[in-house]
Design a protein around this motif. Structure first.
Motif, PDB file in Angstrom:
ATOM      1  N   ASN A  68       0.610  19.042   3.304  1.00  0.00           N
ATOM      2  CA  ASN A  68       0.360  19.500   4.671  1.00  0.00           C
ATOM      3  C   ASN A  68      -0.742  20.554   4.709  1.00  0.00           C
ATOM      4  N   ALA A  95       2.922  13.662   0.449  1.00  0.00           N
ATOM      5  CA  ALA A  95       1.717  14.134   1.148  1.00  0.00           C
ATOM      6  C   ALA A  95       1.676  15.652   1.085  1.00  0.00           C
ATOM      7  N   ASP A 111       0.425   4.240   0.291  1.00  0.00           N
ATOM      8  CA  ASP A 111       0.098   5.284   1.243  1.00  0.00           C
ATOM      9  C   ASP A 111       0.384   4.868   2.683  1.00  0.00           C
ATOM     10  N   ASP A 112       0.922   3.657   2.873  1.00  0.00           N
ATOM     11  CA  ASP A 112       1.246   3.148   4.208  1.00  0.00           C
ATOM     12  C   ASP A 112       2.754   3.249   4.417  1.00  0.00           C
ATOM     13  N   GLU A 113       3.186   3.896   5.493  1.00  0.00           N
ATOM     14  CA  GLU A 113       4.608   4.116   5.749  1.00  0.00           C
ATOM     15  C   GLU A 113       5.298   2.908   6.376  1.00  0.00           C
ATOM     16  N   ARG A 154      -6.375  17.390  -2.401  1.00  0.00           N
ATOM     17  CA  ARG A 154      -6.091  16.698  -1.150  1.00  0.00           C
ATOM     18  C   ARG A 154      -6.949  15.447  -1.048  1.00  0.00           C
ATOM     19  N   SER A 155      -6.325  14.353  -0.709  1.00  0.00           N
ATOM     20  CA  SER A 155      -7.057  13.123  -0.450  1.00  0.00           C
ATOM     21  C   SER A 155      -6.091  12.126   0.163  1.00  0.00           C
ATOM     22  N   ASP A 156      -6.625  11.007   0.662  1.00  0.00           N
ATOM     23  CA  ASP A 156      -5.748   9.994   1.228  1.00  0.00           C
ATOM     24  C   ASP A 156      -4.996   9.231   0.143  1.00  0.00           C
ATOM     25  N   LYS A 157      -5.284   9.553  -1.127  1.00  0.00           N
ATOM     26  CA  LYS A 157      -4.574   8.932  -2.240  1.00  0.00           C
ATOM     27  C   LYS A 157      -3.645   9.930  -2.942  1.00  0.00           C
ATOM     28  N   ASP A 185       0.866  -1.174   0.000  1.00  0.00           N
ATOM     29  CA  ASP A 185       0.000   0.000   0.000  1.00  0.00           C
ATOM     30  C   ASP A 185       0.908   1.230   0.000  1.00  0.00           C
TER      31      ASP A 185
END
Length: 588
Positions: free
Chosen positions: A271, A269, A166-168, A241-244, A164
């Protein structure tokens, strides 16, 4: 060296594969054995289980690995969650060593210090392969510290990742050192019979529009051209802006020049203050451009560098390919980048978050790049070099590229035209006033800084009685007159190197002549005057111009220069028009 590639399916097939390797080792010259393990299964318990089986069945083997966005085996993307490559070294002189450290910004200097001391104490080290968790770190200090390694040591590798994007969360691991979610593993390779060739392939191309990094701090990009950095992606690409956000911007990183090498930087990302978190450090005052993937350039680079790798005649090929490349091509086509290498040697690797390679002593952190390390023991064994020309690449080029090429051509041409339009006059296509004034001021400032005197002349001209042309013959005829004097200026002044011509306003024009003395400037002004006056219009007949000429004096401002050349033009018009007047500073 001999490489075996394994897809972990279950314990039974895995142990069967290990048995085959043991049998080969027993029947052939075999010394050090190394496993690389890549997993896009984020359940670390599953990876630990595979490592435990390795420790049990092959206790003398070293292993290391990391989590990944996806894996490459047999030169292609695989849907297998866990893959392993087993490299058996056939030369007694080849040595390997694994070092693993916690990897946080406060540990960087110490990590590199220990690595450097080991390499200095062991001259056999010729290459360092690295796997690291870098998602939330600035890599500038690390890269700077790594330049202190012996100059003959090649370095390459990739950042651990997550399926994923978007997952660190990510992890590295190695034999006897466990798992670290903030860690780095160095694999040291070398020996008198060990050889390595490392390179990188990009293929991404910059768009014409340039931006200046006006505010940045490590990996935080605050401003481009004095505006919030996020505005560029929102305005030009409609990315919101979005989580994607990360996955949406991966295909459009920023291009940044570093000592002649193009580095790509991905926004991770956005800010609350509209700054961007970048995949690697940004440098203030650097010039950056939005970039896009160009399939033709990518495939051309693969052909060229692929043949260089084939000429090296490796026995194994390690690949570290950015997850952004996978996003660009899509899973159906991404293997086209790497599959041809399997005709050269066994090819495997993983899709990364950031790629590393040392070039000319400098350690560079790339994004959206394919880093390749080709290795062999001893001298090349094959008398014939593999030709990597592949009909599949030809098919891609003929079937897929036309539409993309046309779209890219449209973007580049439109962007270039907009850039030109912003500095040129719409009617004459000469520089507009803002641009010619900018160039004159820049040259005056340069003149002030030079130790020796240098000529800088100006010509200002005005079409005589131009209002009468418009009033009597109409504005269309007036436009013809203006375009004609513009053509004359282009013809005469175009012969002078570094010169610039601009429309100052209405029927007035300004000519800048660097490295041209007053006498030569007057000659050029007279050529302009006589050539223009010899042209006859169907309705307006012959027209004339008046010209003023002056020369800059070291230490004066652009404003005083403008005032003097304007006064020279005024004198020419006051004294009857259709003439050239020169004015030097002492005449004022």
């Amino acid at each position: 060296m001999k490489q075996f590639q394994i897809v972990y399916k279950n314990d039974w097939t895995f142990c069967e594969d290990l048995g085959k390797i043991e049998q080969w080792r027993a029947e052939n010259a075999a010394y050090a054995t190394l496993f690389r393990i890549y997993s896009d299964d984020m359940d670390l318990g599953h990876i630990r289980h595979v490592c435990d089986l390795l420790d049990e069945k092959m206790p003398d083997a070293l292993y290391l690995g990391c989590t990944s966005n996806a894996n490459i085996i047999d030169g292609a993307l695989t849907d297998a969650n866990i893959i392993l490559t087993c490299t058996v070294f056939e030369r007694e002189t080849t040595q390997i060593k694994v070092l693993q450290f916690p990897f946080l910004e406060e540990n960087v200097k110490e990590d590199v210090r220990v690595l450097k001391e080991y390499c200095d104490a062991n001259p056999w080290v010729g290459a360092v392969e690295m796997h690291a968790t870098i998602m939330d770190m600035s890599m500038r200090e690390f890269c700077d510290e790594m330049t202190s390694l012996r100059s003959d040591i090649q370095v390459f590798g990739g950042g651990a990742f997550n399926p994923d994007m978007d997952d660190e969360t990510a992890a590295v691991f190695s034999k006897g050192n466990g798992f670290l979610e903030h860690g780095i593993v160095f694999l040291l390779l070398g020996g008198s019979d060990f050889h390595v060739y490392s390179t990188f392939i990009s293929g991404w191309k910059p768009l014409t529009r340039r931006f200046t990094v006006t505010k940045a701090d490590k990996e935080i990009l605050y401003e481009l051209n004095g505006e919030p950095a996020f505005n560029v992606y929102q305005k030009f690409l409609s990315i919101r802006r979005s989580d994607k956000f990360f996955s949406n911007t991966l295909e459009f990183p920023l291009f940044m020049d570093h000592s002649g090498i193009d580095l790509l930087r991905c926004p991770l990302a956005v800010n609350d203050d509209d700054s961007l978190v970048m995949s690697s450090d940004m440098v203030e005052n650097a010039t950056v451009r939005l970039a896009y993937g160009d399939p033709a350039t990518i495939l051309s680079s693969i052909r060229h560098d692929g043949q260089n790798i084939a000429n090296f005649q490796p026995e194994i090929i390690q690949t570290f390919s950015c997850a952004a490349r996978r996003a660009f091509w899509g899973d159906e086509n991404i293997s086209d980048e790497t599959i041809l290498f399997r005709s050269v040697a066994p090819t495997a690797g993983f899709y990364t978050h950031g790629e590393f390679i040392r070039i000319g002593g400098d350690m560079l952190n790339f994004n959206v790049t394919l880093v390749i390390a080709a290795m062999r023991e001893g001298e090349p064994k094959n008398s014939e070099i593999v030709n990597i020309s592949d009909s599949k690449l030809d098919n891609i080029e003929s079937d897929r590229l036309p539409l993309i090429r046309r779209f890219v051509s449209f973007i580049e041409t439109t962007t270039a035209e907009l850039a030109i339009a912003s500095i040129t006059d719409g009617l004459t296509k000469l520089y507009n006033r803002a641009e010619i004034e900018k160039r004159i001021r820049s040259n005056v400032e340069e003149l002030a800084q030079k130790e020796t005197s240098c000529d800088l002349s100006l010509i200002m001209l005005d079409i005589d009685n131009f209002k009468r042309v418009n009033d009597v013959y109409g504005h269309k005829e007036g436009d013809r007159v203006i375009m004609t004097i513009s053509d004359v200026l282009r013809k005469v002044i175009g012969e002078v190197e570094s010169s610039a011509v601009g429309r100052w306003g209405g029927e007035e024009f300004m000519v800048m002549l660097p490295n041209v003395p007053m006498e030569r400037a007057v000659e050029l002004a007279e050529r302009i005057r006589t050539e223009f006056s010899s042209i006859s219009y169907e309705t307006a007949g012959c027209q004339t111009v008046s010209l003023g000429v002056t020369q800059a004096v070291k230490g004066e401002t652009a404003d005083t220069l403008y005032t003097r050349v304007d006064k020279a033009l005024y004198i020419a018009k006051y004294n009857g028009r259709n003439r050239t007047v020169q004015l030097v500073k002492t005449d004022e």
